[in-house]
Structures are given as structure tokens and as C-alpha cells.
Design a protein around this motif. Structure first.
Motif, PDB file in Angstrom:
ATOM      1  N   LEU A   1       0.841  -1.194   0.000  1.00 55.06           N
ATOM      2  CA  LEU A   1       0.000   0.000   0.000  1.00 55.06           C
ATOM      3  C   LEU A   1       0.877   1.245   0.000  1.00 55.06           C
ATOM      4  CD1 LEU A   1      -2.553  -1.056   2.783  1.00 55.06           C
ATOM      5  CD2 LEU A   1      -2.865  -1.232   0.307  1.00 55.06           C
ATOM      6  N   GLY A   2       0.456   2.266  -0.717  1.00 61.39           N
ATOM      7  CA  GLY A   2       1.204   3.514  -0.705  1.00 61.39           C
ATOM      8  C   GLY A   2       0.883   4.371  -1.903  1.00 61.39           C
ATOM      9  N   LYS A   3       1.267   5.626  -1.817  1.00 61.53           N
ATOM     10  CA  LYS A   3       1.047   6.558  -2.911  1.00 61.53           C
ATOM     11  C   LYS A   3       2.027   6.282  -4.044  1.00 61.53           C
ATOM     12  CE  LYS A   3      -0.587  10.240   0.196  1.00 61.53           C
ATOM     13  NZ  LYS A   3      -0.337  11.617   0.699  1.00 61.53           N
ATOM     14  N   ASN A   4       1.832   6.964  -5.150  1.00 61.51           N
ATOM     15  CA  ASN A   4       2.770   6.858  -6.265  1.00 61.51           C
ATOM     16  C   ASN A   4       4.161   7.315  -5.833  1.00 61.51           C
ATOM     17  OD1 ASN A   4       0.626   6.029  -7.841  1.00 61.51           O
ATOM     18  ND2 ASN A   4       0.300   8.035  -8.786  1.00 61.51           N
ATOM     19  N   ALA A   5       5.176   6.685  -6.410  1.00 61.69           N
ATOM     20  CA  ALA A   5       6.584   7.005  -6.134  1.00 61.69           C
ATOM     21  C   ALA A   5       7.014   6.636  -4.725  1.00 61.69           C
ATOM     22  CB  ALA A   5       6.879   8.488  -6.393  1.00 61.69           C
ATOM     23  N   ALA A   6       6.260   5.743  -4.063  1.00 57.06           N
ATOM     24  CA  ALA A   6       6.641   5.283  -2.729  1.00 57.06           C
ATOM     25  C   ALA A   6       7.460   3.994  -2.786  1.00 57.06           C
ATOM     26  CB  ALA A   6       5.395   5.072  -1.866  1.00 57.06           C
TER      27      ALA A   6
END
Length: 408
Positions: free
Chosen positions: A30-35
Motif C-alpha cells: 500500500l502507498g502513494k505513487n513514487a513510494a
């Protein structure tokens, strides 16, 4: 089936040192873009031996644990950059020191019933085996994947009566995976470019792809028709066709015989096409929608992965019923998935707080004085417990709980 239970990162790009623990079933990043979600999937793919070109020039220090029926293995991989000064073309100029190479070392700890029985270092020219009372050095005969080099070394070790049995346990503990399925149609297009050569009566197979679906591998051991093309049934294709609403499907290869002698004949299979049938209709793969191609690619990818399935943005273009079919296709295998779509998350089920903690890997990007850093972690016990208590009420969907708890 063999499972990854843990990954420890001491050094890798700009990732903060961490230890991640995994569920034996479906794990979700799970995570935002570019994470760094795709980067982590690439790393998982690379450590279990699936080719990963994007990481081939990366220095790293990581270890992971495999749990199998008879043995547990901890494998540490270190790739250290070594400077190689280049000789100048002009003798009057100084040496250049702008060239470097990666030096790799692999170390293994083999455990039975929680007790370390053998430690091994796989070096370029030899394998060093260490037991409680002795050290054995076995010369490497030919290049091989580190875990296979360890297997051959144990098979050749005549100083310990249990080495051959241990070698078989190591071989069976290998995690077999086709690596990372991409988030678009690269895997589907690569599948269509598959070319297989079958050499001689001994059926030696070579392919232009490092991993191919098992259904296709098994097909090549059957009699190849004396024609310029042939149609084959494939198990994964049959399952995918029913999910897509067709009655049946087949794969067609062009056939070319490259040598006239029957005993040494080489047969090339190429130009793969898929055809789907239902009453009054037959369509080829090029008429499938984006989502249909993605589903077909996933079923082929799963068929090539005995133990571990890795898929980036699995639900791209998929109807919610197809997502359920993909999870059914995973079955008892371990999987690492990413998804920005809540539909996948809402299919997940949990029986304990610890299962919640091991299922999710939280990926985030932080900035500090040293620059951007990727932080990968499991939820804390408190975060997992809070999630599980909300999950047990059955009021909110999994995706909603994750959002409410600030985990997604």
C-alpha cells in the motif's frame, strides 16, 4: 508450497533499513505513487532468482527466509561495487578510475527444526560448507544460480552422510516464480513473442523467455504434428476462457523443422496466437479488450509460478468477478500484489491481528536532510489490532477501514 517469510534490507538504493514479515497467502503493498511499491516487487522478484533487469546494476545487502516442508533457508545476498581502473589508450595519460563492477557473494544458513545445521558461502570458484565440527570446500564445476550451486556442492560432499538428503531438501525448497507481472500489457505482448526450440529425441527445450507457462512446457513433450502449424489445448488457457465467457480456447503455433535428421532434429515453435470459441463465434486474441488481455496474461503468469506470484496493479481493467477469479487462480500459493483500486482490498479476509500485520506492507516516501528516503514497513501491532477490531464488526469494507485508520 514454499513461502517467503521475511525480507531484511540493510542496504538498497535509498530505502531505510528494515525487516518485513509476510503472510503465507496474499500480501498487499500500500502507498502513494513514487513510494517504491514497484521497486519492492522488483526486489522480491530478484532475490528469489527471477530475472530483473532494472536491478542488475544495483549494489545491495539483503537477506530473506524461505520456509518449506522439511527445511528453512536464510539467504543473504551482497552485491558490492568494486572500482576497476581502466588502462588508458594513450600511455602518457593517467589511469582512469571511472569504471566499476559488482562483486556478488551469497551466504546460506540451513535450518531443520529451528536449528542451524549448515552454513555455506557460495563464492565464484568454490562453495564453503561449515558444520559444527568441520569445514568443507567444494570446487564449482560450472556457473549456476547460487541455490543450485549449493545443491550441487552438497551432492558432491562425501564427508557427511546426510549431505545428499540435505541437498534434495534444498532443491525442493527453491521458490519458483516467474517474477513480476507488469501493470500494463508488457507480459501479454512478451507471451505472444514466445519462441521455443525442441532439440532431438531427448526433448531438450530452449526458449527466448526465462520462464514459460507450465502448460506450454508440458505441451512440448507431446508429439509435434508434421505440419506447418498446430493447435494445442492449454490448461491455463481453458480456465481463462471460461472466466471470459467462452466455451473453449486453443493456442496455435507455427512449426518449423530446422534440420532434416530425425534423431537430431530441431523443431521451432513461434508466432503464438490464441483463439476463443462459443456458439456461432470464434475470436482471436487481438480482438480481446484491454481487461481481457490482462486477465489472460495473469493466468499465464500464474501458470509459470509454482510457489510465488508477483503482480503489479493486478486489477487494472478487470471486472470485479474477474478479480475474484484471479484470487481463486492464486489458490494456496503466496502472492505479492499492488493495487490503487479498493476492489482488490475488499476481497481480503483475516483471522488474527498478526495476519493483518503480515499482510500489508506500507510504503511511503519521506524527505530529510539526506534527501528522499523510501520507508517500507509492516503495520505496528497497535495499528493491526485497531484495524482487526474494526474488521470484526463487519460494518466497513477493508478499503474503508484502511483509509479511516490512515494506513492507505
Amino acid at each position: 508450497m514454499n513461502k517467503l517469510t521475511k525480507l531484511t534490507i540493510k542496504k538498497f538504493r535509498n530505502v531505510a533499513p528494515t525487516t518485513l514479515e509476510f503472510r503465507s497467502g496474499i500480501n498487499v503493498l500500500l502507498g502513494k505513487n513514487a513510494a517504491g511499491k514497484t521497486t519492492l516487487l522488483r526486489l522480491l522478484s530478484a532475490v528469489v532468482g527471477a530475472p530483473e533487469q532494472a536491478l542488475k546494476d544495483d549494489a545491495l545487502d539483503v537477506s530473506y527466509r524461505i520456509a518449506s516442508e522439511s527445511i528453512d533457508i536464510e539467504h543473504t545476498v551482497k552485491k558490492t561495487r568494486v572500482e576497476d581502473p581502466a588502462l588508458p589508450l594513450d600511455p602518457g595519460r593517467p589511469l582512469k578510475e571511472d569504471l566499476s563492477s559488482l562483486q556478488r557473494t551469497d551466504s546460506f544458513v540451513l535450518e531443520k527444526n529451528g536449528v542451524a545445521t549448515v552454513r555455506a558461502d557460495v563464492l565464484p570458484n568454490e562453495i564453503v560448507l561449515e558444520r559444527a565440527d568441520k569445514q568443507t570446500r567444494v570446487e564449482s564445476q560450472f556457473p549456476a544460480a547460487p541455490i543450485l550451486s549449493l545443491y550441487f556442492a552438497l551432492k558432491k560432499d562425501r564427508e557427511d552422510s546426510g549431505s545428499k538428503e540435505l541437498a534434495e531438501a534444498v532443491l525442493l525448497a527453491q521458490i519458483l516464480s516467474a517474477g513480476r507481472m507488469d501493470e500494463s500489457l508488457d507480459l501479454f505482448n512478451n507471451l505472444l513473442e514466445l519462441e521455443i526450440k525442441i532439440r532431438g529425441s531427448g526433448v531438450r527445450i530452449s526458449a527466448n523467455r526465462p520462464t514459460i507457462p507450465r502448460s506450454i512446457s508440458q505441451m512440448t513433450f507431446e508429439s509435434i504434428p508434421e505440419s506447418t502449424s498446430a493447435t494445442f489445448p492449454l490448461a491455463f488457457l481453458d480456465r481463462a476462457s471460461h472466466v471470459l465467457g467462452y466455451d473453449s480456447a486453443s493456442a496455435r503455433f507455427d512449426i518449423e523443422r530446422l534440420s532434416p535428421e530425425p534423431s537430431r532434429q530441431t523443431v521451432r515453435l513461434s508466432n503464438l496466437r490464441f483463439f476463443f470459441k462459443r456458439p456461432g463465434e470464434e475470436v482471436s486474441h487481438d480482438l480481446l479488450s484491454y481487461g481481457q488481455k490482462r486477465l489472460l496474461a495473469f493466468f499465464a503468469h500464474a501458470d509459470a509460478s509454482r510457489d510465488l506470484i508477483i503482480a503489479d496493479e493486478l486489477v487494472n481493467g478487470l471486472h470485479h468477478e474477474w478479480i475474484s477469479a484471479c484470487l481463486d487462480e492464486i489458490g494456496e500459493r503466496q502472492a505479492f500484489l499492488t493495487s490503487q483500486n479498493p476492489l482488490l482490498l475488499d476481497f481480503l479476509r483475516f483471522d488474527s491481528v498478526d495476519e493483518v500485520r503480515r499482510t500489508f506492507i506500507l510504503c511511503e516516501r519521506a524527505s530529510g536532510e539526506a534527501g528522499a528516503q523510501l520507508i517500507w514497513r509492516n503495520p505496528t501491532h497497535e495499528e493491526a489490532e485497531s484495524f482487526f477490531l474494526a474488521y470484526q464488526t463487519g460494518i466497513q469494507r477493508v478499503s474503508d477501514i484502511l483509509l479511516t485508520k490512515g494506513l492507505w
